[in-house]
Design a protein around this motif. Sequence first.
Motif, short mmCIF file in Angstrom:
data_model
loop_
_atom_site.label_atom_id
_atom_site.label_comp_id
_atom_site.label_asym_id
_atom_site.label_seq_id
_atom_site.Cartn_x
_atom_site.Cartn_y
_atom_site.Cartn_z
N VAL A 171 0.71 -0.61 0.10
CA VAL A 171 -0.19 0.10 -0.31
C VAL A 171 0.61 1.31 0.01
O VAL A 171 1.15 2.60 -0.51
CB VAL A 171 -0.82 -0.33 1.11
N MET A 172 1.83 1.04 0.29
CA MET A 172 2.69 2.45 0.87
C MET A 172 3.19 2.47 -0.35
O MET A 172 3.96 3.58 -0.77
CB MET A 172 3.76 2.11 2.03
N GLY A 173 3.98 1.87 -0.99
CA GLY A 173 4.57 1.60 -2.37
C GLY A 173 3.26 2.13 -3.00
O GLY A 173 4.21 3.20 -4.10
N GLY A 210 -6.11 -14.25 -2.80
CA GLY A 210 -5.82 -14.38 -0.99
C GLY A 210 -5.39 -13.61 -1.02
O GLY A 210 -5.44 -13.51 0.20
N THR A 211 -4.60 -12.82 -1.86
CA THR A 211 -3.85 -11.81 -1.17
C THR A 211 -4.26 -10.46 -0.11
O THR A 211 -4.03 -9.48 0.41
CB THR A 211 -2.80 -11.66 -1.28
N GLY A 212 -5.64 -9.91 -0.94
CA GLY A 212 -6.41 -9.07 -0.61
C GLY A 212 -6.36 -8.08 -0.93
O GLY A 212 -5.70 -6.94 -0.72
N LYS A 213 -6.62 -8.09 -1.84
CA LYS A 213 -6.20 -6.62 -3.15
C LYS A 213 -7.05 -6.15 -3.37
O LYS A 213 -6.93 -4.45 -3.05
CB LYS A 213 -6.44 -6.89 -5.05
N THR A 214 -8.48 -6.17 -2.79
CA THR A 214 -9.54 -4.84 -2.15
C THR A 214 -9.17 -3.79 -1.44
O THR A 214 -9.28 -3.38 -1.73
CB THR A 214 -10.71 -5.73 -2.74
N LEU A 215 -8.43 -5.01 -1.01
CA LEU A 215 -8.50 -4.03 0.94
C LEU A 215 -6.81 -3.43 0.07
O LEU A 215 -7.12 -2.51 1.26
CB LEU A 215 -7.32 -5.33 2.02
N MET A 216 -5.70 -3.89 -0.35
CA MET A 216 -5.17 -2.90 -0.68
C MET A 216 -5.32 -1.54 -1.25
O MET A 216 -4.78 -0.39 -0.28
CB MET A 216 -3.92 -4.07 -1.48
N ALA A 217 -6.51 -2.03 -2.34
CA ALA A 217 -6.18 -0.70 -3.37
C ALA A 217 -7.34 0.07 -2.35
O ALA A 217 -6.98 1.49 -2.31
CB ALA A 217 -7.15 -0.99 -4.08
N LEU A 218 -8.20 0.38 -1.75
CA LEU A 218 -8.72 0.17 -0.81
C LEU A 218 -7.72 1.40 0.12
O LEU A 218 -8.15 2.59 0.86
CB LEU A 218 -10.21 0.20 0.27
N SER A 219 -6.86 1.13 1.11
CA SER A 219 -6.46 1.56 1.76
C SER A 219 -5.51 2.32 1.13
O SER A 219 -5.16 3.46 1.58
CB SER A 219 -5.37 0.30 2.51
#
Length: 771
Positions: free
Chosen positions: A55-57, A75-84
């Motif tokens: 996310v910081m990247g 399973g790595t949570g792309k949705t969560l990373m994009a929203l974060s």
Amino acid sequence: MSIPSSIAEYLSSFSQELGERILKIYPALQAPQDPVSERFNSLLRSPFAAQRLAVMGIVKRWQEARAAAVVAECGTGKTLMALSAIHVHSSGRPYTALVMAPPNIVGKWCREVLITIPGARVFVIDGLRTSGRSNASPNGINEVRHRSGRIVREGLHTTLTDLRLRKNSKSARDRWQKICPGPSFFVVGRDRAKLSFFWRHCYSVAKSGPCLGTVINPDTGAPLIVNDQRVLASEFEKVRKSEIIGDAGKDRGKNRRTMYSPLWQADGGRIRRFAPLEFVGRYMPDFFDYGIADEVHELSNDTAQGNALGTLAGSVDRIAVLTGTLMGGYADDLFNVLYRLEPRKMVTEGYEWGESGIRNFAETYGVLERVTIIAPEENACSKAKVTKQVKRKPGASPLLFGKFLMELGAFVSLEDISGELPGYREEVIGVDMDEPLAKAYADLEKQITEALEEHRGNHSVISTALNALLAYPDRPYGFGDLIGSEYDPELHRRVPFLIAQTEDLNEDFAYAKERLLVECVKADLARGRKCQIYAVYTVKRDVTRRLERVLSREGISVSILTTQVPPDQREAWYERELRNGMQVCVAHPRLVSVGMDLLWAPSIYFVQTGYSIYTLRQASRRSWRIGQRSNVVVRFLTYNETMQTSCLRLMGKKLLVSLAMEGKFSNEGLQGIEDDDDVLTAMARELVTQKGVGESASAVWKAVQEQHARLLPASFALDDKLTEELVAPPLTEVVTVESAAAALVFGARVEKESPRRRPVVTEADCQLSLF
């Protein structure tokens, strides 16, 4: 130290130094030891350490450019990373975000936003404007809320046409902030995003002259020719056709400027429509701050949905694209996506939009095969006919990664998120055909070979023959005569001809591959492992129904998932069938390739694969994801020395290239059956698998995994006793994988959606694409 005698030896000898040099020249935007934003603490869900690093990247990438990509396994949570990333980058300012997602996970996206971003409001774009019918499906823009695990439409209702008006405010955006002062997300299914006006064909039929009765282009008055064959009126069907005119080639007439000539136009007699994303791009270019395009690999073609990605990228200040399948094995798979995200860079590199740009891009970063065919001289007075063809082959230069992908994407592996995943294994199992089937197949192959030689270059023969040779061994009956067609210049139309005659074998006999499948499935069920089986031929030559009959005769409970189950109801369908005692599910891989969690089926069988690397990668990883507690085994069943083996070999080559662009190299599994035709990829794999530039990178990610291990809940790790109870011992021919395999990267995780009880809307079942 001896002087290296070859490039491969040089790379092997100095791999460590080269790796350190690369990491020094190209440092990561965010290192594991760098501090992270305190904005993470205000999220409703806390990302893992590896997710925070990615996310910081992305946030730092957005400070330098408009576009970023999240290339992450299932399973790595792309949705969560994009929203974060949006939450951190906004720094507490109110913002609007536009999300374009596959239609079957629109509800999942709404739920993820509501349980992740504090104070967020979510709206679904169901259409451009409100329908006048009271019983019509939802239309316009509808606010959604999370109620008892379900997404329901309640709250504000508006339309895009109203949203673009400023009324008494300074701007439309200022007016919206008065209505919604906090973060707001607008989610649209990509099928609705591209829905545009109705169209109809536009061509003429010659009423006199040498082209009497044939289709002609109104712009030129000449017959429409595609692949050196005239196009007939009966071939227009439901596909838009066009022609490039003005080329001064043979029989093209006078030279002039090349021009695109569409053979279709807007249908003024039908209802007037406007694509929602096209409306946003034209009338609301400054309304949205952020854009997200999920499963972007499905938007790589020059289609309406693919063009919607370009419109989305041009309508927002910052955009993030998400995918678990970066490319499908060919370098030019990335051309359209890169051009839509970074058009300025592509133009600077000298590539123009369209076929010429794709061709130049493939010549630079892909693998092309030039074939020259020289026909023998017919007599002493004639010259030999020389035909030159350029064909693309699976392969991509590592320069493509360094030039475009390394600075664009954040790459996350499932191993970076959890070190406690069960083992993963894939294997190709070849079986010899029974004697009657082998004889019938050999006869069919001989007839098809003769037809290909006689009708060289005829695409109808190639297509029919390919499908017949792939499907016949799995359903050797009911094919009938294989018919092709060719253009007759005297009749001015296509005439049919016989390609081959197929032999109908015993329908009630279980053939070798089916016996092997039954044996493997029974062994899995005896160990408490349910199975998912994939086959690509349905409807006319339905292999799924035959597999159902074969397995049912052995007392196995089988269900078939078809296109009659709408995408948003497939989760509920699986839940219902499992409650009813389903042990094995048979389906086309495209039906479950996006948005499905198949944790209940740790054993996956591909009876047929098709040629789409995207579908294969997505479908094969539906089980191996966070939450799986059994070893996952994926088996590809094929008949030896048939077209099925050739298909798997091509898939292995395409898979090798696709994974190479994500930094994954392996000599095992499906990749292992294909030799290295691409020298650059071969050297890269030699470098990483044997001495490895990736060792330093692995050391960096090891620190991430150690931080992540401290954040994992204690219940997530399996103790030895629980492992013995839940993880079934492998079959005799399967080697147990003790740790998470980093070699194969398939699919993208989509969290499971709560089942909804709705009446099933029946749709006409159809044969899904093989490519």
